[in-house]
Design a protein around this motif. Structure first.
Motif, PDB file in Angstrom:
ATOM      1  N   LYS A 183       0.818  -1.220   0.000  1.00  0.00           N
ATOM      2  CA  LYS A 183       0.000   0.000   0.000  1.00  0.00           C
ATOM      3  C   LYS A 183       0.849   1.266   0.000  1.00  0.00           C
ATOM      4  O   LYS A 183       0.530   2.235  -0.697  1.00  0.00           O
ATOM      5  CB  LYS A 183      -0.934  -0.001   1.216  1.00  0.00           C
ATOM      6  N   GLN A 186       2.131   1.751  -3.450  1.00  0.00           N
ATOM      7  CA  GLN A 186       1.036   2.212  -4.309  1.00  0.00           C
ATOM      8  C   GLN A 186       0.799   3.705  -4.139  1.00  0.00           C
ATOM      9  O   GLN A 186       0.651   4.444  -5.118  1.00  0.00           O
ATOM     10  CB  GLN A 186      -0.256   1.459  -3.981  1.00  0.00           C
ATOM     11  N   GLN A 187       0.760   4.147  -2.880  1.00  0.00           N
ATOM     12  CA  GLN A 187       0.462   5.557  -2.620  1.00  0.00           C
ATOM     13  C   GLN A 187       1.529   6.470  -3.206  1.00  0.00           C
ATOM     14  O   GLN A 187       1.226   7.523  -3.760  1.00  0.00           O
ATOM     15  CB  GLN A 187       0.327   5.799  -1.112  1.00  0.00           C
ATOM     16  N   ARG A 188       2.784   6.046  -3.094  1.00  0.00           N
ATOM     17  CA  ARG A 188       3.865   6.831  -3.688  1.00  0.00           C
ATOM     18  C   ARG A 188       3.695   6.937  -5.196  1.00  0.00           C
ATOM     19  O   ARG A 188       3.955   7.983  -5.791  1.00  0.00           O
ATOM     20  CB  ARG A 188       5.219   6.199  -3.355  1.00  0.00           C
ATOM     21  N   ASP A 191       0.776   9.264  -6.047  1.00  0.00           N
ATOM     22  CA  ASP A 191       1.116  10.663  -5.758  1.00  0.00           C
ATOM     23  C   ASP A 191       2.133  11.233  -6.733  1.00  0.00           C
ATOM     24  O   ASP A 191       2.416  12.433  -6.716  1.00  0.00           O
ATOM     25  CB  ASP A 191       1.680  10.779  -4.331  1.00  0.00           C
TER      26      ASP A 191
END
Length: 312
Positions: A183, A186-188, A191
């Motif tokens: 996760k 994924q967020q990196r 963004d």
């Protein structure tokens, strides 16, 4: 008659050749066995820019330099695919598809791994000319260009993020509607302004003339076909170790990799593993060389210990 050696190294990539250099220089009798030409994946690399000592060198040229170095102290080299390895305690017996049989006190496994292929038209044709399986190895050749990354796991997304430091844009194509990466990774990626995602899609062909020009894509939900312009395609649909001959030794994990300690020991005394066949994160020439040297030194110490016990 089986030929006997102090150390046999299966696999003549950078790890195996370094092990041969160190072991033969320590006056051990050494044999390198490989199913093909020495050098491993270096032979499929057009240019290497991240190995110390060379600003840039052709992969096959570096392989030749390493081979010449690894055999200068008497290490031998032989072709053959290993069909079986039997652990006899203080010795190991190796049989090849050439009908040869060898006995060794120490076995060093450096058979490497191979990238899983998509199996689509253009993949093999453009390998090394726009198709890559390693962003760290080849990303610098695509500065300022649009790149495609295929896959949705940790490797695909981490390497995609790495490529954004070099590329103008990175398009991730994934066959599902969500990523499998951790996760936080994924967020990196979400963004990152340079990353975009094409969901529920499969690449059906890699297209180009002398080099990659783009990919044909099929949406597996709608059936719609499309084309994405790109100068490079980085494929991350999995890596698999080449360890089939070693299944009976009790040294593989559930996925076929060989776990070792930091000194390259496997679970079986007298058997070491080096390079890309090991369970690890970074698979590079520089790390393989270090592991080869470590394994050879440990192998030497192991043989000295065996000899001292036999002489008591």
């Amino acid at each position: 008659m089986a030929k006997e050696y102090d150390i046999i190294i299966i696999g003549a990539g950078p790890a195996g050749m370094t092990a041969a250099l160190y072991a033969s220089r320590a006056n051990m009798s050494v044999l390198m066995l490989d199913r093909g030409i020495y050098g491993g994946q270096m032979n499929n690399t057009a240019s290497i820019e991240n190995y110390p000592g060379f600003k840039s060198i052709l992969g096959p040229d570096l392989a030749k330099e390493m081979y010449d170095s690894s055999t200068q102290f008497g290490a031998e080299y032989s072709y053959g695919s290993v069909e079986s390895v039997v652990n006899d305690g203080d010795t190991k017996t190796i049989t090849t598809d050439m009908g040869d049989e060898f006995i060794t006190k120490v076995l060093i496994i450096g058979t490497g791994s191979e990238y899983k292929k998509l199996g689509v038209p253009g993949e093999e044709d453009f390998s090394g000319r726009g198709v890559s399986y390693c962003a760290v190895c080849d990303g610098a050749f695509f500065k300022g260009m649009h790149l495609v990354v295929i896959g949705g796991g940790d490797s695909a997304i981490e390497e995609g993020i790495y490529l954004t430091q070099l590329a103008s844009k990175v398009t991730v194509i994934h066959r599902r509607d969500q990523l499998r990466a951790q996760k936080i990774t994924q967020q990196r990626a979400f963004d990152n302004d340079k990353m975009e995602f094409v969901w529920n899609s499969n690449v059906t062909e890699i297209v180009g003339d002398d080099k990659v020009e783009g990919v044909k894509v099929n949406n597996n939900k709608t059936g719609e076909d499309s084309f994405i312009d790109a100068s490079g395609v980085f494929i991350y649909v999995g890596v698999q170790p080449m360890t089939a001959p070693f299944k009976g030794l009790g040294i593989l994990d559930e996925d076929g990799w060989i776990p070792t300690d930091e000194l390259m020991h496997t679970k079986v005394p007298g058997i070491f593993a080096v390079g890309d066949v090991r369970k690890k994160n970074l698979r590079q020439i520089a790390t393989a060389v270090g592991e080869g040297g470590t394994a050879a030194q440990q192998a030497f110490d192991y043989i000295q210990e065996i000899n001292s016990k036999q002489n008591v």
